[in-house]
Design a protein around this motif. Structure first.
Motif, PDB file in Angstrom:
ATOM      1  N   ALA A 112      -4.533   4.101   3.747  1.00  0.00           N
ATOM      2  CA  ALA A 112      -3.756   3.730   2.562  1.00  0.00           C
ATOM      3  C   ALA A 112      -4.261   4.540   1.368  1.00  0.00           C
ATOM      4  CB  ALA A 112      -3.881   2.238   2.277  1.00  0.00           C
TER       5      ALA A 112
ATOM      6  N   VAL B 147       0.856  -1.187   0.000  1.00  0.00           N
ATOM      7  CA  VAL B 147       0.000   0.000   0.000  1.00  0.00           C
ATOM      8  C   VAL B 147       0.890   1.233   0.000  1.00  0.00           C
ATOM      9  CG1 VAL B 147      -1.873  -1.172   1.208  1.00  0.00           C
ATOM     10  CG2 VAL B 147      -0.157   0.098   2.527  1.00  0.00           C
TER      11      VAL B 147
ATOM     12  N   ALA C 137      -3.311   0.739  -3.193  1.00  0.00           N
ATOM     13  CA  ALA C 137      -2.858  -0.622  -2.918  1.00  0.00           C
ATOM     14  C   ALA C 137      -2.558  -1.290  -4.242  1.00  0.00           C
ATOM     15  CB  ALA C 137      -3.929  -1.400  -2.148  1.00  0.00           C
TER      16      ALA C 137
ATOM     17  N   ALA D 263      -7.760   0.108  -2.038  1.00  0.00           N
ATOM     18  CA  ALA D 263      -7.229   0.864  -0.911  1.00  0.00           C
ATOM     19  C   ALA D 263      -8.342   1.489  -0.081  1.00  0.00           C
ATOM     20  CB  ALA D 263      -6.279   1.949  -1.407  1.00  0.00           C
TER      21      ALA D 263
END
Length: 252
Positions: free
Chosen positions: A114, A32, A117, A110
């Motif tokens: 984050a 991430v 990702a 994500a």
């Protein structure tokens, strides 16, 4: 005089995740982009702190995997505990890392802290050109080594093949995870010598070069006997680096 009462040190507990899968015949790790400090914008493993003293560590790992990457229903095992002083600029943080090795995992999504990702080939993630947050390079390297060892002693590789597969397709899984080239004849002999690893499955299939190839399916055993030891498969064309790596595994 009475001694000063002892006070426990302030320690934060976190869970980090090494999620590995095969994509395009290469071993990938889930990463991430951190959306918050420290290391904002850097690549990192999914993970985070326990919510409170009542949350189970594995439950926290699964929650973080869902929140940061949108993944669920993967088998997790404990990889190791990482708690060296100074590994996190926010204070003394001990992380319990978890490992998952699974086929056909979807694209991550994500969320929470984050910013993004993604799947990344492990050799790229561990290269000098990639900045990883905290000590996550070490944790990834440990996870990859655990995966490579599991292919030596378990039938995990068959999970990355179809319901039926050729020896060549199984070999491609080993090559992707181990990161070395294998001699087909030696690999065939070793696979056939590991009792219950694979079993014959129906008629032959024609390969891309037009030659018929025998089909197999996963056998009944989960622990390989004898194991598929990496060092026994390294051939001269793999070069000194691969030979050294394989020999190092046997000494560790």
């Amino acid at each position: 005089m009475h001694a000063d009462p002892w006070e426990p040190p302030a320690v934060l507990l976190a869970a980090d995740l090494v999620i590995l899968t095969l994509r395009g015949a290469r071993l990938h790790v889930l990463l991430v982009h951190r959306g918050i400090d420290p290391y904002q914008g850097a690549l990192a493993l999914p993970g985070g702190f326990l919510r409170d003293e009542h949350e189970d560590i594995e439950a926290a790992a699964r929650r973080e995997l869902s929140e940061e990457a949108g993944l669920a229903d993967v088998h997790l095992e404990t990889l190791g505990v990482y708690g060296e002083p100074g590994r996190d600029p926010r204070g003394r943080v001990v992380s319990v890392a978890h490992l998952a090795i699974a086929p056909r995992l979807p694209e991550p999504t994500a969320g929470t802290d984050a910013a993004d990702a993604c799947w990344m080939p492990v050799e790229d993630a561990l290269s000098s050109g990639v900045e990883l947050a905290f000590d996550h390079a070490r944790i990834i390297a440990d996870g990859v080594e655990r995966a490579r060892t599991k292919l030596e002693y378990t039938a995990l590789a068959t999970a990355f093949c179809g319901e039926t597969f050729t020896i060549s397709e199984l070999q491609q899984v080993y090559e992707a995870v181990w990161g070395i080239r294998l001699d087909p004849r030696n690999f065939y002999r070793k696979v056939q010598g590991s009792r219950g690893f694979i079993v014959a499955a129906g008629p032959m299939r024609r390969t891309a070069n037009g030659r018929p190839a025998r089909l197999f399916r996963a056998g009944p055993v989960q622990a390989l006997n004898p194991p598929m030891v990496r060092s026994a498969h390294v051939t001269p064309q793999d070069g000194p680096a691969a030979q050294t790596a394989a020999e190092g595994v046997r000494q560790s």
